[in-house]
Design an enzyme around this catalytic site. Structure first.
Site, mmCIF file in Angstrom:
data_model
loop_
_atom_site.group_PDB
_atom_site.id
_atom_site.type_symbol
_atom_site.label_atom_id
_atom_site.label_comp_id
_atom_site.label_asym_id
_atom_site.label_seq_id
_atom_site.Cartn_x
_atom_site.Cartn_y
_atom_site.Cartn_z
ATOM 1 N N LYS A 196 0.855 -1.186 0.000
ATOM 2 C CA LYS A 196 0.000 0.000 0.000
ATOM 3 C C LYS A 196 0.888 1.233 0.000
ATOM 4 C CE LYS A 196 -1.730 2.832 2.952
ATOM 5 N NZ LYS A 196 -1.830 4.093 2.169
ATOM 6 N N CYS B 21 12.976 11.536 8.020
ATOM 7 C CA CYS B 21 12.980 10.962 9.360
ATOM 8 C C CYS B 21 14.366 11.009 10.008
ATOM 9 C CB CYS B 21 12.461 9.532 9.326
ATOM 10 S SG CYS B 21 13.414 8.431 8.263
#
Length: 501
Positions: free
Chosen positions: A189, A298
């Site tokens: 996904k 991140c």
């Protein structure tokens, strides 16, 4: 700061939106509902993607299960799997400009960075191909005269992979090739904001010879698609990259069948500069770390810890470099900072900046003629204390907080005073200081006198609430396996429990 016109490269924009469908069992599917994505830089529709459903997740998991249980993929000779992964790397390079363009159009990242990411992703596929042949177990020949034993690495089964919007093609390439190398089947996904490069990857894998059903893709939002995938009883493992909050929800959802979870989550990464460091090199690297991908990274350097004797001078260097950055059209190769991915994230960043203006000192200024839309100019705040939100929360934008410290012990204490532990950087001319910091910092990666280097051979992941498991390196392929112990008796087994008469 230099402003780059967002209209200069309009000829590269698609005349009509790209259409992305779901891939289930080797066939492209529609749901009847569509998601439209507009370029955050150019504000025109660039892609139209199927809005997946929970029912489509069921179908994709069934297709993956059939491919895993009913085909020879998991038992295929490792050299043949390696050849397919290597072919995929070759085709990724052949379509690199196309892949990079779609990541730019959907995410807003500068084209130069997108091209570098695609090149790095191709290298990951090559590395995973090489690892395919190295997945060996153990043999034990010292368990007595009549006993032999083996420890086998078995593919974990059906893997659900959920990826974010900030590095859409790079991050799927930190997961998918290793899952395939181990012999797993997959349901992916991609983020609803950046589905196109993952769709192109599906086309590439089919062209490389991957059997139908081994890789399936259901695009869509976290609810229903992500939620259905993480909770699905037919999924044996989830590999997720995203925020720590959603990562915790993923772990909770996995409890239904106790599926294995690998999660690469948030970070509030310290960049620590000592007085004996090469300040010019450190400033250049840490400015890049703070604004790379508009700070939506991140492992970005969002906390700058500077030793007090050089704090003012070093901060001034950083601020000066920030003023020379080029902001604007991500399709221009000169651009260093593009737009924020969407209005919600833009609003969140601006709220932190507003709060920072009340609690700390802002050292940078936006140009008088600012680019309109979802752009955020680099912000450097000093006089920041470790307890402020600026210093504790993952802002995910080009916002740098400067904190002063005295000595190694205080630097380690401040660096570790966070729930995160993803990455860190240390700048010093002293080997002794460097080693003390390396041993003291609680983080999955410690860069010393460098930043944002991540060869495929090195594992990547975090401590504490920055995640579970590791990607890349030899550890990556093992993430997608289970250990199976085999004990083989070669002679008669003595009756030890019940003597039969």
């Amino acid at each position: 700061m230099t402003l780059i016109d967002v209209k200069k490269h309009h000829h590269l924009l698609p005349a009509t939106p790209r259409v992305n469908k779901a891939l289930i069992g080797g066939t492209w599917h529609e749901s009847g509902e569509w998601m439209e994505r507009s370029s955050p830089a150019h504000e025109i529709p660039v892609s139209k993607t199927v809005a997946g459903t929970a029912a489509m997740v069921d179908q994709a998991v069934a297709a993956a299960r059939a491919a895993f249980d009913g085909t020879s993929w998991k038992r295929l000779y490792a050299g043949e799997r390696a050849a397919i992964l290597g072919k995929a790397a070759e085709l990724i390079r052949a379509r690199a400009e196309e892949l990079a363009l779609w990541d730019v159009l959907e995410s807003g990242k500068p084209i130069s960075q997108a091209l570098d990411e695609v090149a790095g992703a191709a290298d990951l596929w090559d590395y995973a191909a090489a690892l395919t042949r190295t997945l060996t177990g153990e043999s034990h020949n010292t368990l007595g005269p009549d006993t032999l034993a083996m420890v086998l690495h078995e593919p974990v089964g059906v893997v659900g992979i959920i990826t974010p919007w900030n590095f859409p093609f790079l991050i799927i390439s930190q997961k998918l090739p290793y899952a395939l190398a181990a012999g797993c089947a997959v349901v992916m996904k991609p983020s609803e904001f950046t589905p196109s490069s993952t769709t192109i990857l599906c086309e590439i894998l089919a062209a490389a010879g991957l059997p139908d059903g081994v890789v399936n893709m259901v695009p869509g939002t976290g609810d229903p698609v992500g939620a259905a995938l993480t909770a699905h009883g037919g999924v044996d493992m989830i590999s997720f990259t995203g925020s720590t909050a959603v990562g915790k929800a993923t772990v909770a959802a996995s409890a239904g069948n106790l599926k294995k979870v690998s999660a690469e989550l948030g970070g509030k990464n310290p960049a620590i500069v000592f007085a004996d460091a090469d300040l010019d090199e450190a400033a250049d690297a840490l400015v890049m770390g703070a604004v790379f991908n508009a700070g939506q990274c991140c492992v970005g350097s969002s906390r700058l810890l500077v030793e007090k004797p050089v704090a003012e001078a070093f901060t001034a260097k950083v601020v000066d470099l920030m003023t020379h950055l080029r902001v604007g059209d991500p399709l221009d190769e000169a651009t260093q900072i593009g737009p924020i991915v969407n209005a919600r994230q833009h609003h969140r960043i601006m709220q932190y900046i507003e709060t920072g203006n009340r609690k700390a000192r802002l050292r940078t200024q936006a140009p008088e003629t600012a680019a309109q839309g979802l752009f955020v100019y680099p912000h450097v705040f000093d006089r920041v204390s470790p307890g402020m939100d600026l210093a504790r929360d993952e802002i995910f934008g080009p916002v740098l907080s400067v904190i002063e410290f005295s000595g190694v012990d205080e630097a380690v204490r401040i660096a570790n005073d966070t729930s995160y532990g993803l990455s860190s950087a240390v700048w010093t001319g002293s080997v002794d200081t460097a080693l003390r910091m390396v041993r003291g910092i609680e983080a999955g990666t410690v860069w010393v006198n460098t930043y944002l280097e991540g060869p495929a051979e090195l594992p990547f992941g975090g401590f504490k609430q920055s995640g579970l498991g590791r990607e890349n390196g030899k550890a990556a392929i093992e993430e997608y396996t289970e250990l199976k112990t085999v004990v083989l008796r070669t002679g008669p087994r003595p009756a030890r429990y019940v003597q039969l008469r």
